[in-house]
Design a protein around this motif. Sequence first.
Motif, PDB file in Angstrom:
ATOM      1  N   GLU A   1       0.809  -1.224   0.000  1.00  0.00           N
ATOM      2  CA  GLU A   1       0.000   0.000   0.000  1.00  0.00           C
ATOM      3  C   GLU A   1       0.842   1.274   0.000  1.00  0.00           C
ATOM      4  N   LYS A   2       1.922   1.317   0.747  1.00  0.00           N
ATOM      5  CA  LYS A   2       2.796   2.492   0.810  1.00  0.00           C
ATOM      6  C   LYS A   2       4.175   2.094   0.260  1.00  0.00           C
ATOM      7  N   PRO A   3       4.321   2.169  -1.085  1.00  0.00           N
ATOM      8  CA  PRO A   3       5.512   1.629  -1.730  1.00  0.00           C
ATOM      9  C   PRO A   3       6.689   2.609  -1.816  1.00  0.00           C
ATOM     10  N   ASP A   4       7.850   2.039  -2.178  1.00  0.00           N
ATOM     11  CA  ASP A   4       9.045   2.832  -2.488  1.00  0.00           C
ATOM     12  C   ASP A   4       8.933   3.442  -3.884  1.00  0.00           C
ATOM     13  N   LEU A   5       8.223   2.752  -4.762  1.00  0.00           N
ATOM     14  CA  LEU A   5       8.049   3.192  -6.150  1.00  0.00           C
ATOM     15  C   LEU A   5       6.573   3.191  -6.525  1.00  0.00           C
ATOM     16  N   LEU A   6       6.151   4.220  -7.225  1.00  0.00           N
ATOM     17  CA  LEU A   6       4.834   4.243  -7.846  1.00  0.00           C
ATOM     18  C   LEU A   6       5.046   4.031  -9.340  1.00  0.00           C
ATOM     19  N   ILE A   7       4.226   3.198  -9.930  1.00  0.00           N
ATOM     20  CA  ILE A   7       4.343   2.904 -11.356  1.00  0.00           C
ATOM     21  C   ILE A   7       3.207   3.602 -12.092  1.00  0.00           C
TER      22      ILE A   7
ATOM     23  N   PHE B   1       8.585   5.073 -13.382  1.00  0.00           N
ATOM     24  CA  PHE B   1       8.727   4.825 -11.945  1.00  0.00           C
ATOM     25  C   PHE B   1       8.884   6.168 -11.257  1.00  0.00           C
ATOM     26  N   LEU B   2       8.060   6.411 -10.252  1.00  0.00           N
ATOM     27  CA  LEU B   2       8.068   7.665  -9.516  1.00  0.00           C
ATOM     28  C   LEU B   2       8.431   7.383  -8.063  1.00  0.00           C
ATOM     29  N   ASP B   3       9.224   8.256  -7.484  1.00  0.00           N
ATOM     30  CA  ASP B   3       9.556   8.137  -6.065  1.00  0.00           C
ATOM     31  C   ASP B   3       8.526   8.949  -5.292  1.00  0.00           C
ATOM     32  N   PRO B   4       7.676   8.310  -4.470  1.00  0.00           N
ATOM     33  CA  PRO B   4       6.626   9.054  -3.767  1.00  0.00           C
ATOM     34  C   PRO B   4       7.172  10.025  -2.718  1.00  0.00           C
TER      35      PRO B   4
ATOM     36  N   THR C   1      10.115  11.880  -2.982  1.00  0.00           N
ATOM     37  CA  THR C   1      10.641  13.079  -3.644  1.00  0.00           C
ATOM     38  C   THR C   1       9.681  13.638  -4.690  1.00  0.00           C
ATOM     39  N   LYS C   2       8.643  12.851  -5.035  1.00  0.00           N
ATOM     40  CA  LYS C   2       7.680  13.227  -6.072  1.00  0.00           C
ATOM     41  C   LYS C   2       8.367  13.490  -7.423  1.00  0.00           C
ATOM     42  N   MET C   3       9.368  12.687  -7.723  1.00  0.00           N
ATOM     43  CA  MET C   3      10.143  12.840  -8.969  1.00  0.00           C
ATOM     44  C   MET C   3      10.162  11.520  -9.751  1.00  0.00           C
ATOM     45  N   HIS C   4      10.270  11.664 -11.079  1.00  0.00           N
ATOM     46  CA  HIS C   4      10.510  10.491 -11.925  1.00  0.00           C
ATOM     47  C   HIS C   4      11.918   9.984 -11.637  1.00  0.00           C
ATOM     48  N   VAL C   5      12.064   8.662 -11.532  1.00  0.00           N
ATOM     49  CA  VAL C   5      13.404   8.111 -11.355  1.00  0.00           C
ATOM     50  C   VAL C   5      13.785   7.194 -12.516  1.00  0.00           C
ATOM     51  N   TRP C   6      12.783   6.655 -13.223  1.00  0.00           N
ATOM     52  CA  TRP C   6      13.052   5.773 -14.358  1.00  0.00           C
ATOM     53  C   TRP C   6      11.920   5.892 -15.361  1.00  0.00           C
ATOM     54  N   HIS C   7      12.268   5.836 -16.644  1.00  0.00           N
ATOM     55  CA  HIS C   7      11.291   5.942 -17.722  1.00  0.00           C
ATOM     56  C   HIS C   7      11.623   4.870 -18.756  1.00  0.00           C
ATOM     57  N   GLY C   8      10.653   4.010 -19.059  1.00  0.00           N
ATOM     58  CA  GLY C   8      10.837   3.002 -20.100  1.00  0.00           C
ATOM     59  C   GLY C   8       9.698   3.078 -21.090  1.00  0.00           C
ATOM     60  N   ARG C   9      10.013   2.741 -22.346  1.00  0.00           N
ATOM     61  CA  ARG C   9       8.950   2.776 -23.349  1.00  0.00           C
ATOM     62  C   ARG C   9       9.170   1.695 -24.396  1.00  0.00           C
TER      63      ARG C   9
END
Length: 181
Positions: A75-81, A137-140, A142-150
């Motif tokens: 529920e309270k993760p290190d990463l938000l996808i 992948f977002l760091d909840p 810092t509210k910043m993107h940390v990884w972007h894949g496409r």
Amino acid sequence: MRKIGSFLIVVVLFSACSSLQVASDFDKEVDFKNYKTYNFYENGLEKLEVNGLDKKRIMAAVDTEMQAKGFTKVEKPDLLINLVVMKRNRTDVYDNGFYGGPWGWRGWGWGMGWGPFWGGGMRTTDRYQEGMFIIDFLDPKTKMHVWHGRGDGFNLDSFKNREERINTGVKEILAQYPPQQ
């Protein structure tokens, strides 16, 4: 021999066009070893422009790959996808290159050959929606993107092996995580 060689080139080109082109980017200042848990970014899921079946399939594919990488869904993760699907209309035109008369140019040289006798040739057109899958992948904290894949090049109009193609696409994108720093 020329006909066989040309046919093989066409087959290779068509098979290359059907594959997903993947790429990724990341914040070079982030230590990715600190991330152990994940969950989906709810606001992003609400904006995901795919049907409910595909949304479920994409989320299941991401769950499978994240768990294979040792992540736990909490529920309270290190990463938000965050998931995004972008669409664009695509038209592919295929032309067999046969033109000329019975003794005219045949696409591969002069002389007799098979195909239409006086001009024409066979041309087919394929229109469909092509999609790009984006996994962020977002760091909840810092509210910043940390990884972007496409992954770019997914035929959204084809229902053939759809679940398998989604699973393969997500797997190819997430194969680039964690980034090699």
